[in-house]
Write a protein that holds these residues in place. Sequence first.
Motif, short mmCIF file in Angstrom:
data_model
loop_
_atom_site.label_atom_id
_atom_site.label_comp_id
_atom_site.label_asym_id
_atom_site.label_seq_id
_atom_site.Cartn_x
_atom_site.Cartn_y
_atom_site.Cartn_z
N PHE A 1 -4.73 70.11 48.96
CA PHE A 1 -3.52 69.35 49.24
C PHE A 1 -3.82 68.33 50.32
O PHE A 1 -4.48 68.63 51.31
CB PHE A 1 -2.39 70.27 49.71
CG PHE A 1 -1.16 69.50 50.16
CD1 PHE A 1 -0.24 69.03 49.25
CD2 PHE A 1 -0.96 69.24 51.51
CE1 PHE A 1 0.86 68.31 49.66
CE2 PHE A 1 0.14 68.51 51.94
CZ PHE A 1 1.06 68.06 51.01
N ILE A 2 -3.31 67.13 50.12
CA ILE A 2 -3.38 66.11 51.16
C ILE A 2 -2.01 65.44 51.25
O ILE A 2 -1.36 65.17 50.22
CB ILE A 2 -4.48 65.06 50.88
CG1 ILE A 2 -4.54 64.05 52.03
CG2 ILE A 2 -4.27 64.37 49.54
CD1 ILE A 2 -5.74 63.14 52.00
N SER A 3 -1.57 65.20 52.45
CA SER A 3 -0.32 64.47 52.65
C SER A 3 -0.54 62.99 52.37
O SER A 3 -1.57 62.43 52.77
CB SER A 3 0.16 64.65 54.09
OG SER A 3 1.27 63.80 54.35
N PHE A 4 0.42 62.36 51.70
CA PHE A 4 0.27 60.94 51.42
C PHE A 4 0.16 60.15 52.72
O PHE A 4 -0.54 59.13 52.78
CB PHE A 4 1.43 60.42 50.59
CG PHE A 4 1.23 59.00 50.12
CD1 PHE A 4 0.44 58.74 49.01
CD2 PHE A 4 1.77 57.93 50.81
CE1 PHE A 4 0.22 57.43 48.59
CE2 PHE A 4 1.56 56.62 50.40
CZ PHE A 4 0.77 56.38 49.28
N GLY A 5 0.82 60.59 53.77
CA GLY A 5 0.75 59.87 55.03
C GLY A 5 -0.63 59.84 55.64
O GLY A 5 -0.91 59.00 56.52
N ALA A 6 -1.50 60.75 55.21
CA ALA A 6 -2.84 60.81 55.76
C ALA A 6 -3.87 60.08 54.91
O ALA A 6 -5.07 60.11 55.22
CB ALA A 6 -3.27 62.27 55.93
N ILE A 7 -3.45 59.42 53.86
CA ILE A 7 -4.40 58.73 52.96
C ILE A 7 -5.09 57.58 53.67
O ILE A 7 -6.31 57.44 53.61
CB ILE A 7 -3.66 58.25 51.70
CG1 ILE A 7 -3.40 59.42 50.76
CG2 ILE A 7 -4.46 57.18 50.96
CD1 ILE A 7 -4.63 60.05 50.17
N THR A 8 -4.33 56.74 54.35
CA THR A 8 -4.90 55.64 55.13
C THR A 8 -4.05 55.46 56.38
O THR A 8 -2.87 55.83 56.40
CB THR A 8 -4.90 54.31 54.34
OG1 THR A 8 -3.54 53.88 54.16
CG2 THR A 8 -5.58 54.44 53.00
N PRO A 9 -4.60 54.86 57.43
CA PRO A 9 -3.80 54.59 58.63
C PRO A 9 -2.57 53.73 58.31
O PRO A 9 -1.51 53.94 58.91
CB PRO A 9 -4.79 53.85 59.54
CG PRO A 9 -6.13 54.36 59.13
CD PRO A 9 -6.03 54.54 57.64
N GLU A 10 -2.71 52.78 57.39
CA GLU A 10 -1.56 51.95 57.05
C GLU A 10 -0.45 52.76 56.42
O GLU A 10 0.73 52.57 56.71
CB GLU A 10 -1.97 50.81 56.11
CG GLU A 10 -0.78 49.90 55.77
CD GLU A 10 -1.12 48.81 54.78
OE1 GLU A 10 -0.19 48.13 54.31
OE2 GLU A 10 -2.31 48.65 54.46
N MET A 11 -0.80 53.68 55.51
CA MET A 11 0.22 54.49 54.86
C MET A 11 0.92 55.41 55.87
O MET A 11 2.11 55.69 55.75
CB MET A 11 -0.39 55.32 53.74
CG MET A 11 -0.83 54.51 52.53
SD MET A 11 0.50 53.50 51.80
CE MET A 11 -0.02 51.84 52.31
N ARG A 12 0.20 55.84 56.89
CA ARG A 12 0.83 56.66 57.92
C ARG A 12 1.99 55.91 58.56
O ARG A 12 3.02 56.48 58.90
CB ARG A 12 -0.21 57.05 58.97
CG ARG A 12 0.29 58.04 60.03
CD ARG A 12 0.77 57.28 61.27
NE ARG A 12 1.14 58.19 62.35
CZ ARG A 12 2.18 57.99 63.15
NH1 ARG A 12 2.97 56.94 63.00
NH2 ARG A 12 2.45 58.84 64.12
#
Length: 391
Positions: free
Chosen positions: A220-231
């Motif tokens: 599992f990965i949080s979408f917010g952790a995909i890239t700094p911009e997405m965070r």
Amino acid sequence: MVHTIQSHLLAGVPASQSIAAAQRARDLKAAGRDIVAVTVGEPDFATPPEVIEAAFSAAREGQTKYTPVSGTTGLRQAIARKFQQENALAYDPSTEILVGTGAKQVIYDALIATLNPGDEVIIVAPYWVSYPSIARMAGATPVFIEASPEHGLVPTAAQLEAAITPRTRWLMLNYPNNPSGAIASREQYAALAKVLERYPDILVMSDEIYEHIRFDGSAFISFGAITPEMRERTLVVNGVSKAFGMTGWRIGYAGGPRALIAAMTKLQSHVTGGASAVSQAAAQAALQMDPALLAQRAATYEQRRDLVCGLLAASPALDVVRPSGAFYVFVRVRDTEVLGGRPVDDFLLDHGVAVIAGEAFGSPGWFRISIATHDADLQAACTRILSAFSR
């Protein structure tokens, strides 16, 4: 005499179909009908004893007063630690965390605080029942992407690109998914993030309430952790209800950009104020528990998943999507003519089993079975479903 009660926005919003279906099953059972209900998305596990003890202790110590709108300091700090340790997301607990009376309220806060008439919200089908309704209550228009089983019921980059317009304000993601149990991979999320990089005004809501219920070693990965911009553009929603068996405690939470959390907190200050002090003490204790309990519960759900999928696989009339997480099995009826033009939930009620029809999730011809119940009921429900579709 008052001729109109509902506002024009509420008049176009149906009551929750999943709640209505569960109540219908309860009513039929109370009337003496032999109904096996596999409708409710509520764990059959009890709240852990140490969590209940923490609530008692809080009450005895006088923690029974109003709380800060955004949540108690202790709970917000525990949430920030959870995000950091489990999701590689760093949030300031004083400005980037919000506690609400359930994850549903947090989602409501976010959409009502940010949407205007004419805005659009991209929602992936199958979806949790309340996403479109909350968007409509905000005056926005839901735009649906139909995710396919061939892509794991996760939208493709091409589908997302095609759905975006100048009016798009939010993309709603929910993995592990209710109702399908699908989990998005890092690669699938990265493809979506690449599209979103070209549209900096679009916010993303990642509803991760089933995060701890995963099977077969699924990552599992949080979408917010995909890239700094997405965070910086993602609101990560979670809560203690599903994993810890705490639905009635009504505590959900979110981490996200400071300006968004501020807007949501402002709204919540006028709607409910702060959540229950005792419930927040319980939630804080839950987030500090040994995670082994969650793994044990997930293993039980996995065994139930195997039971239901194994039984229903015997029917040539059904396509069973084997879930990777959550506690549901989503089933497609191959030939809907067998239903005689009736909704699948009505059809199956005649055979003594209550399910949630796929229409509630934007997926006609499907139905959802909750596996958050004991084996005997699941066995009985599957037997009746197999009988219904063998005729």
